[in-house]
Scaffold this motif. Structure first.
Motif, PDB file in Angstrom:
ATOM      1  N   ARG A   2       0.823  -1.209   0.000  1.00 51.40           N
ATOM      2  CA  ARG A   2       0.000   0.000   0.000  1.00 51.40           C
ATOM      3  C   ARG A   2       0.860   1.264   0.000  1.00 51.40           C
ATOM      4  NH1 ARG A   2      -4.501  -0.138  -2.371  1.00 51.40           N
ATOM      5  NH2 ARG A   2      -3.061  -1.377  -3.583  1.00 51.40           N
ATOM      6  N   PHE A   3       2.037   1.198   0.674  1.00 55.73           N
ATOM      7  CA  PHE A   3       2.953   2.332   0.596  1.00 55.73           C
ATOM      8  C   PHE A   3       3.339   2.565  -0.860  1.00 55.73           C
ATOM      9  CE2 PHE A   3       6.843   4.619   0.397  1.00 55.73           C
ATOM     10  CZ  PHE A   3       6.957   5.382   1.544  1.00 55.73           C
TER      11      PHE A   3
ATOM     12  N   TYR B  36       0.006   3.891  -2.890  1.00 53.98           N
ATOM     13  CA  TYR B  36      -0.410   5.256  -2.579  1.00 53.98           C
ATOM     14  C   TYR B  36       0.731   6.244  -2.746  1.00 53.98           C
ATOM     15  CZ  TYR B  36      -4.918   3.611  -0.987  1.00 53.98           C
ATOM     16  OH  TYR B  36      -6.171   3.057  -0.952  1.00 53.98           O
TER      17      TYR B  36
ATOM     18  N   ARG C 143       0.356   6.916  -6.408  1.00 54.11           N
ATOM     19  CA  ARG C 143      -0.959   7.452  -6.759  1.00 54.11           C
ATOM     20  C   ARG C 143      -1.151   8.883  -6.270  1.00 54.11           C
ATOM     21  NH1 ARG C 143      -7.150   6.154  -5.023  1.00 54.11           N
ATOM     22  NH2 ARG C 143      -6.611   7.698  -3.462  1.00 54.11           N
ATOM     23  N   ASN C 144      -0.663   9.156  -5.063  1.00 55.92           N
ATOM     24  CA  ASN C 144      -0.921  10.465  -4.469  1.00 55.92           C
ATOM     25  C   ASN C 144      -0.094  11.590  -5.068  1.00 55.92           C
ATOM     26  OD1 ASN C 144      -2.771   9.193  -2.869  1.00 55.92           O
ATOM     27  ND2 ASN C 144      -1.622   9.359  -0.967  1.00 55.92           N
TER      28      ASN C 144
ATOM     29  N   ILE D 233      -2.959  -1.089   5.762  1.00 58.96           N
ATOM     30  CA  ILE D 233      -3.091  -0.384   4.488  1.00 58.96           C
ATOM     31  C   ILE D 233      -2.867   1.111   4.706  1.00 58.96           C
ATOM     32  CG2 ILE D 233      -4.755   0.352   2.732  1.00 58.96           C
ATOM     33  CD1 ILE D 233      -6.007  -2.422   2.913  1.00 58.96           C
ATOM     34  N   ASN D 234      -3.477   1.630   5.749  1.00 63.55           N
ATOM     35  CA  ASN D 234      -3.397   3.058   6.000  1.00 63.55           C
ATOM     36  C   ASN D 234      -2.094   3.468   6.663  1.00 63.55           C
ATOM     37  OD1 ASN D 234      -6.182   4.398   5.294  1.00 63.55           O
ATOM     38  ND2 ASN D 234      -6.619   2.352   6.095  1.00 63.55           N
TER      39      ASN D 234
ATOM     40  N   SER E 228      -0.066   3.898   3.668  1.00 58.59           N
ATOM     41  CA  SER E 228      -0.567   5.049   2.924  1.00 58.59           C
ATOM     42  C   SER E 228      -0.184   6.366   3.599  1.00 58.59           C
ATOM     43  CB  SER E 228      -2.090   4.957   2.798  1.00 58.59           C
ATOM     44  OG  SER E 228      -2.623   6.110   2.202  1.00 58.59           O
TER      45      SER E 228
ATOM     46  N   SER F  59       1.853   9.214   1.702  1.00 60.31           N
ATOM     47  CA  SER F  59       1.213  10.505   1.428  1.00 60.31           C
ATOM     48  C   SER F  59       2.021  11.659   1.993  1.00 60.31           C
ATOM     49  CB  SER F  59      -0.205  10.527   2.016  1.00 60.31           C
ATOM     50  OG  SER F  59      -0.987   9.483   1.499  1.00 60.31           O
TER      51      SER F  59
ATOM     52  N   GLN G 115      -3.539  14.579   1.869  1.00 62.90           N
ATOM     53  CA  GLN G 115      -4.081  13.218   1.818  1.00 62.90           C
ATOM     54  C   GLN G 115      -3.545  12.331   2.933  1.00 62.90           C
ATOM     55  OE1 GLN G 115      -4.784  11.697  -2.453  1.00 62.90           O
ATOM     56  NE2 GLN G 115      -3.121  13.173  -2.622  1.00 62.90           N
TER      57      GLN G 115
ATOM     58  N   PRO H  64      -5.200   8.442   5.871  1.00 63.56           N
ATOM     59  CA  PRO H  64      -4.736   7.230   6.553  1.00 63.56           C
ATOM     60  C   PRO H  64      -4.446   7.445   8.032  1.00 63.56           C
ATOM     61  CG  PRO H  64      -3.023   8.114   5.116  1.00 63.56           C
ATOM     62  CD  PRO H  64      -4.284   8.851   4.796  1.00 63.56           C
TER      63      PRO H  64
END
Length: 540
Positions: free
Chosen positions: A27-28, A31, A34-35, A159-160, A163, A167, A351, A355
């Motif tokens: 997830r790191f 995101y 993506r971010n 996940i967060n 993230s 972010s 963002q 998370p």
């Protein structure tokens, strides 16, 4: 101990930490790239696009990418359920995922190479997305199923965790070291995630793929649609054929709509009309297929209605990485002092609030909010949590719309005003997304775990499809005239439109939830012993 296991409170599987750690690193990586995608597109890759159209084009590319990420779970779920099993499918698609990150870092100034990297990431990240969460569920059975909710919360927390740091840090790397470093670091984290996942291989429960069945969902649906009943027509078949006609028409519009919008619209029409038609004639499949197969299809159709009603939430949630960043770019950013360290918040860094709040809200809900609700006689069931979450997402967009109206009126707004909508949207995410993982696995028939989880992620694709459709619609002269007559700017009008979309859906969802009957499709303890861990080299 025997009593605890009978009640589903057996020990936690020892292999779970490998999956949780893998998910945090993966997830790191996701995101992290993506971010920073939207700001990178606007500031660097899309400089050839006229300035007035650059923001709209960046949003289009971003949401097209997200659609791909949540479309490819269909492929991943199919490959895992029918051919290779979850572990092997996750492993090989993760290699594709790593290759995609490498393309982003290498082709930072090459449009074709960069977009090919996005395609590989969409294929890899999307393909494994439903399988990792379903793979978590496979590690549980009836003896310890009650531990699954705690682990799914931990799964979502991890996940967060990944993230949050992505972010916070990746916008700084993009600003200070350039895109090669900013996109290269997530690639290294994805490679680490793959290594962690591989290290736990011998400890996992490997549920083998289901063999081809004469009583599969598609075969039962086909029987139901084609079966004749004396003295009656086949209205369900007519509805399904209308879906096919609509899908063909959608594909024919690809030159004006774009291929992604057309293909996704075609898929939605096939699933929606095919599902409705099958439901209308499902009883005709009895006698041709076992009753449990027919009831399994009925269960899937009921689940898909829930998933369809969640799509508006995703249309709101994913715009925090596009529309909300665009808004933040036009806001003032004060210099903050944190323990003597002065820093200025970048728009993309906002963002990180999402998370961070998720990591706080998940334990807060479990320790305080849910026990309080139970104490006053309200059981926070999965569907009740999801209803509240959809409504809260609408509330978040009412606030973000008010901020936009204030900015349009000439009032300077600090980026810190976005704290309130981020808090509301994050609570909505916890109630919808984390709950949805648990709901999807528990309601899915055993032979369709991977596929059902892929349908859950397909809801995100449809949510982003709504965004592309609305984004394209506001370019129409008639629509622009209507927006102008409202006195709102185009972006503010869209914000209030999405808020109303979510609030109306929350009402419909609540009404449907009252009729939905929950089922329990976790494996039995005897199933666990029969699956075990497959021998080295066995198909899994």
């Amino acid at each position: 101990m025997a009593l605890d296991q009978t009640q589903g409170n057996g020990p936690l599987p020892r292999q779970i930490p490998f999956i949780i750690a893998n998910e945090a690193a993966e997830r790191f990586s996701f995101y992290g790239m993506r971010n920073i995608l939207t700001p990178f597109l606007i500031s660097t890759l899309l400089l050839f696009v006229p300035l007035a159209d650059r923001t709209s084009e960046a949003k289009h590319v971003f949401h097209t990418f997200v659609i791909g990420v949540y479309f490819f779970p269909l492929l991943g779920g199919f490959l895992a359920d029918r051919f290779f099993g979850k572990y092997n499918t996750i492993f090989w698609l993760s290699l594709v995922y790593v290759a995609g990150h490498a393309c982003l870092a290498i082709f930072e100034d090459n449009l074709t190479g960069f977009y090919f990297g996005l395609f590989l990431i969409a294929l890899g990240a999307g393909g494994i997305k439903p399988l990792v969460s379903a793979f978590v569920g496979d590690q549980f059975d009836q003896t310890n199923k009650n531990r699954a909710k705690v682990v799914y919360d931990a799964f979502y927390w991890s996940i967060n965790f990944g993230s949050f740091f992505a972010s916070l840090l990746m916008p700084l790397f993009l600003k200070n070291y350039g895109p090669s470093v900013a996109f290269g670091i997530p690639g290294l984290l994805m490679a680490l995630a793959l290594l962690i996942f591989w290290l736990g291989n011998k400890k996992y429960v490997h549920v083998p793929p289901a063999p081809p069945s004469p009583d599969s969902l598609t075969r039962v649906a086909r029987t139901a649609l084609l079966a004749r009943k004396p003295g009656q027509g086949r209205p369900g078949l007519v509805v399904a054929v209308l879906g096919v006609v609509g899908a063909v028409a959608a594909l024919a519009m690809s030159f004006s709509w774009g291929f992604v919008i057309s293909a996704c619209t075609a898929l939605v029409l096939l699933l929606a009309f095919g599902g409705i038609g099958t439901g209308m004639q499902l009883e005709r499949a009895r006698g041709h297929h076992p009753d449990e197969a027919v009831e399994g299809v009925r269960a899937v159709l009921r689940i898909l209605i829930v998933f369809a009603l969640v799509t508006p939430f995703w249309s709101l949630f994913d715009q925090k990485a596009s529309t909300w960043i665009v808004q933040a770019n036009a806001m003032t950013s004060p210099v903050l002092d944190l323990f003597g360290w002065e820093f200025q918040v970048l728009p993309a860094q906002m963002q990180a609030l999402n998370p961070l709040l998720v990591m706080l809200l998940i334990p807060f809900n479990n320790v305080a909010v849910f026990p309080l609700l139970r104490a006053i006689g309200i059981e926070p069931t999965a569907l009740r949590r999801m209803t509240a979450g959809i409504a809260l997402s609408g509330a978040a967009w009412l606030v973000i719309g008010w901020i936009q109206v204030s900015m349009d009126g000439g009032t300077p707004m600090s980026i810190l005003w976005q704290l309130a909508p981020y808090a509301l949207l994050t609570m909505a995410e916890v109630l919808v997304s984390a709950t949805g993982l648990e709901f999807a696995y528990s309601q899915a028939p055993q032979s369709m775990k991977g596929s059902i989880m892929s349908f859950w992620t397909l809801a995100v694709t449809v949510g982003n499809l709504w965004v592309l459709i609305v984004n394209s619609s506001v370019k129409n002269e008639a629509v622009m005239g209507h927006i102008a007559s409202s006195g709102l700017s185009s972006i503010a009008f869209q914000m209030f439109f999405f808020a109303g979309f979510a609030l109306l859906t929350a009402l419909v969802f609540a009404l449907y939830a009252r009729r939905y009957k929950m089922v329990d499709n976790y494996r039995s303890g005897t199933d666990a012993s029969s699956y075990g861990t497959l021998p080295q080299g066995a198909k899994s």
